[in-house]
Design a protein around this motif. Structure first.
Motif, PDB file in Angstrom:
ATOM      1  N   PRO A 148      -5.460   8.039  17.182  1.00 29.32           N
ATOM      2  CA  PRO A 148      -4.753   6.750  17.194  1.00 29.32           C
ATOM      3  C   PRO A 148      -3.243   6.926  17.020  1.00 29.32           C
ATOM      4  N   ASP A 149      -2.496   5.998  17.578  1.00 26.25           N
ATOM      5  CA  ASP A 149      -1.044   6.011  17.424  1.00 26.25           C
ATOM      6  C   ASP A 149      -0.699   5.566  16.003  1.00 26.25           C
ATOM      7  N   TYR A 150      -0.613   6.547  15.113  1.00 21.46           N
ATOM      8  CA  TYR A 150      -0.437   6.223  13.699  1.00 21.46           C
ATOM      9  C   TYR A 150       0.896   5.542  13.424  1.00 21.46           C
ATOM     10  N   ARG A 151       1.888   5.750  14.285  1.00 20.81           N
ATOM     11  CA  ARG A 151       3.185   5.141  14.041  1.00 20.81           C
ATOM     12  C   ARG A 151       3.110   3.613  14.111  1.00 20.81           C
ATOM     13  N   ARG A 152       2.223   3.096  14.922  1.00 16.68           N
ATOM     14  CA  ARG A 152       2.022   1.653  14.961  1.00 16.68           C
ATOM     15  C   ARG A 152       1.367   1.161  13.677  1.00 16.68           C
ATOM     16  N   LEU A 153       0.496   1.998  13.105  1.00 18.88           N
ATOM     17  CA  LEU A 153      -0.277   1.584  11.944  1.00 18.88           C
ATOM     18  C   LEU A 153       0.535   1.551  10.663  1.00 18.88           C
ATOM     19  N   VAL A 154       1.660   2.256  10.638  1.00 21.09           N
ATOM     20  CA  VAL A 154       2.442   2.338   9.394  1.00 21.09           C
ATOM     21  C   VAL A 154       3.632   1.387   9.389  1.00 21.09           C
ATOM     22  N   ARG A 155       3.756   0.555  10.426  1.00 18.93           N
ATOM     23  CA  ARG A 155       4.842  -0.436  10.448  1.00 18.93           C
ATOM     24  C   ARG A 155       4.400  -1.660   9.664  1.00 18.93           C
ATOM     25  N   LEU A 156       4.820  -1.720   8.419  1.00 20.61           N
ATOM     26  CA  LEU A 156       4.378  -2.781   7.523  1.00 20.61           C
ATOM     27  C   LEU A 156       5.573  -3.574   7.012  1.00 20.61           C
ATOM     28  N   PRO A 157       5.395  -4.865   6.794  1.00 20.47           N
ATOM     29  CA  PRO A 157       6.465  -5.628   6.133  1.00 20.47           C
ATOM     30  C   PRO A 157       6.639  -5.144   4.703  1.00 20.47           C
ATOM     31  N   ALA A 158       7.836  -5.229   4.206  1.00 20.01           N
ATOM     32  CA  ALA A 158       8.113  -4.753   2.850  1.00 20.01           C
ATOM     33  C   ALA A 158       7.348  -5.587   1.831  1.00 20.01           C
ATOM     34  N   GLY A 159       6.864  -4.922   0.805  1.00 18.92           N
ATOM     35  CA  GLY A 159       6.176  -5.604  -0.281  1.00 18.92           C
ATOM     36  C   GLY A 159       6.858  -5.323  -1.605  1.00 18.92           C
ATOM     37  N   ARG A 160       6.219  -5.747  -2.676  1.00 21.85           N
ATOM     38  CA  ARG A 160       6.762  -5.467  -4.002  1.00 21.85           C
ATOM     39  C   ARG A 160       6.472  -4.020  -4.379  1.00 21.85           C
ATOM     40  N   ARG A 161       7.482  -3.362  -4.887  1.00 18.41           N
ATOM     41  CA  ARG A 161       7.336  -1.952  -5.254  1.00 18.41           C
ATOM     42  C   ARG A 161       7.346  -1.793  -6.768  1.00 18.41           C
ATOM     43  N   ALA A 162       6.583  -0.797  -7.211  1.00 19.44           N
ATOM     44  CA  ALA A 162       6.550  -0.489  -8.639  1.00 19.44           C
ATOM     45  C   ALA A 162       6.289   0.997  -8.805  1.00 19.44           C
ATOM     46  N   VAL A 163       7.043   1.623  -9.687  1.00 24.24           N
ATOM     47  CA  VAL A 163       6.817   3.030 -10.027  1.00 24.24           C
ATOM     48  C   VAL A 163       5.814   3.069 -11.176  1.00 24.24           C
ATOM     49  N   VAL A 164       4.735   3.837 -10.993  1.00 22.26           N
ATOM     50  CA  VAL A 164       3.697   3.902 -12.018  1.00 22.26           C
ATOM     51  C   VAL A 164       3.539   5.333 -12.507  1.00 22.26           C
ATOM     52  N   ASP A 165       3.210   5.453 -13.767  1.00 23.91           N
ATOM     53  CA  ASP A 165       2.874   6.732 -14.372  1.00 23.91           C
ATOM     54  C   ASP A 165       1.425   7.046 -13.999  1.00 23.91           C
ATOM     55  N   VAL A 166       1.215   8.122 -13.266  1.00 21.82           N
ATOM     56  CA  VAL A 166      -0.102   8.395 -12.689  1.00 21.82           C
ATOM     57  C   VAL A 166      -1.183   8.582 -13.747  1.00 21.82           C
ATOM     58  N   PRO A 167      -0.996   9.418 -14.788  1.00 20.51           N
ATOM     59  CA  PRO A 167      -2.074   9.571 -15.779  1.00 20.51           C
ATOM     60  C   PRO A 167      -2.455   8.246 -16.448  1.00 20.51           C
TER      61      PRO A 167
END
Length: 360
Positions: free
Chosen positions: A242-261
């Motif tokens: 599949p043409d993955y470049r089409r699949l990753v074009r997303l409108p911007a959302g809310r971002r948050a940095v999370v501590d993984v553990p």
């Protein structure tokens, strides 16, 4: 009385599904321990749980299932039979409509295939890539490769060589991951090949040291990787990706940095939801305006003006592990938009998880 675990095991419904159907008023346990909250089911409820599992596998809506279970033990089963017949008619009508639409889509596809030009996969390429960079890229995507034999084109990792960049991509339809590594030595056209998952794993094992430089060669439908005095090679998959470049074009959302553990612990110990119809455990996430991500329960609000997004909890845990660091960036858009899990040090390495619709 049967415990919730015994009822789940003998009925084919998961424990989380039984909790969901209890909260929905579809199958309420006979007794709930007032201290521990533990659910206990009567002997006759095992039959109801098995019936519920069958009806959900058949796709019957919860509203109808409530009526079926309500009339199941009564003397008058006319309503139950009517509900079953009505649902079967809906399924048959839906299948007929789907067949008609699929026929139209196949006709459009046949016409498109006559005129479309595929990206060249027969071109040769020879590039040098840092071993650590390629290893990190493979680690970031391998979890998303499909194991479905019905979709052989997804049963590997796409290697996309263009300019001085190598992108590796994997998807099983429900999740998609993209990794990035810097290369040197390629000045030809864009080259794309699908590396079978076992060969991708052999390449990753070859890069176990991480410090060596590697050479990637694509030629005549084969791909080879050399690292030091070791090499692994094999044939590429003869499919389109599949043409993955089409699949990753997303409108911007809310971002948050999370501590993984800490976030992983919140997912593993926090509330889960069962999707309408059963299946995998879901985690419902919300991010506030000030960038705080929470794992929501049934009674929680939608966050500070933000939407909630439900995703497969196991897939999210895999994506966190593939993030390769102590922190990741979560990007949440609308409830119908994929959840993005991004590395903090690279915008070009990320994974997308498809959201799951919750029963309203």
């Amino acid at each position: 009385m049967r415990s919730i675990g015994e009822t789940a095991r003998d009925s084919g419904l998961g424990v989380s599904a039984l909790r969901f159907y209890d909260r929905s008023g579809v199958l309420v346990p006979d007794r709930v321990d007032p201290v521990s909250g533990y659910r206990w089911y009567g002997p006759e409820q095992l039959e109801e749980a098995r019936l519920l599992a069958r009806l959900r596998r058949a796709g019957m809506p919860l509203a109808d299932i409530r009526l079926v279970l309500a009339g199941w033990s009564g003397e008058d089963t006319v309503l139950v039979r009517q509900l079953l017949r009505a649902h079967l008619r809906r399924l048959e009508a839906g299948l007929a409509d789907a067949r008609s639409e699929f026929s139209a889509v196949r006709a459009l596809l046949a016409h498109r295939e006559k005129t479309m030009t595929s990206i060249r996969t027969d071109a040769a390429a020879r590039v040098d890539v840092p071993g650590a960079g390629l290893a990190a890229a493979l680690d970031a995507v391998r979890f998303a490769a499909s194991a479905d034999p019905e979709l052989p084109m997804l049963g590997g990792v796409l290697f996309d060589i263009e300019g001085d960049a190598l992108r590796v991509v994997a998807t099983d339809r429900y999740r998609l991951a993209v990794g990035h590594a810097v290369t040197a030595g390629h000045d030809g056209p864009r080259v794309q090949v699908i590396v079978p998952s076992p060969l991708a794993d052999a390449m990753r094992a070859l890069l176990a040291d991480g410090d060596t430089s590697a050479r990637l060669t694509v030629e005549d439908g084969r791909v080879a990787l050399e690292a030091g005095d070791r090499q692994t090679a094999g044939r590429c998959l003869d499919h389109d990706f599949p043409d993955y470049r089409r699949l990753v074009r997303l409108p911007a959302g809310r971002r948050a940095v999370v501590d993984v553990p800490a976030f992983r612990e919140a997912l593993e110990t926090g509330p889960v939801r069962e999707r309408d119809g059963g299946g995998a455990d879901l985690s419902v996430l919300a991010v506030t305006a000030d960038g705080v991500v929470s794992v929501c329960g049934d009674g929680d609000g939608d966050g500070d003006g933000g939407d909630r997004v439900a995703v497969n909890r196991e897939f999210l845990l895999d994506a966190l592990a593939a993030g390769g660091g102590e922190r990741v960036v979560l990007e949440l858009g609308a409830p119908t938009a994929p959840l993005a899990v991004r590395r903090t040090d690279s915008e070009e390495t990320f994974s997308l998880l498809m959201p799951v619709r919750l029963e309203s």
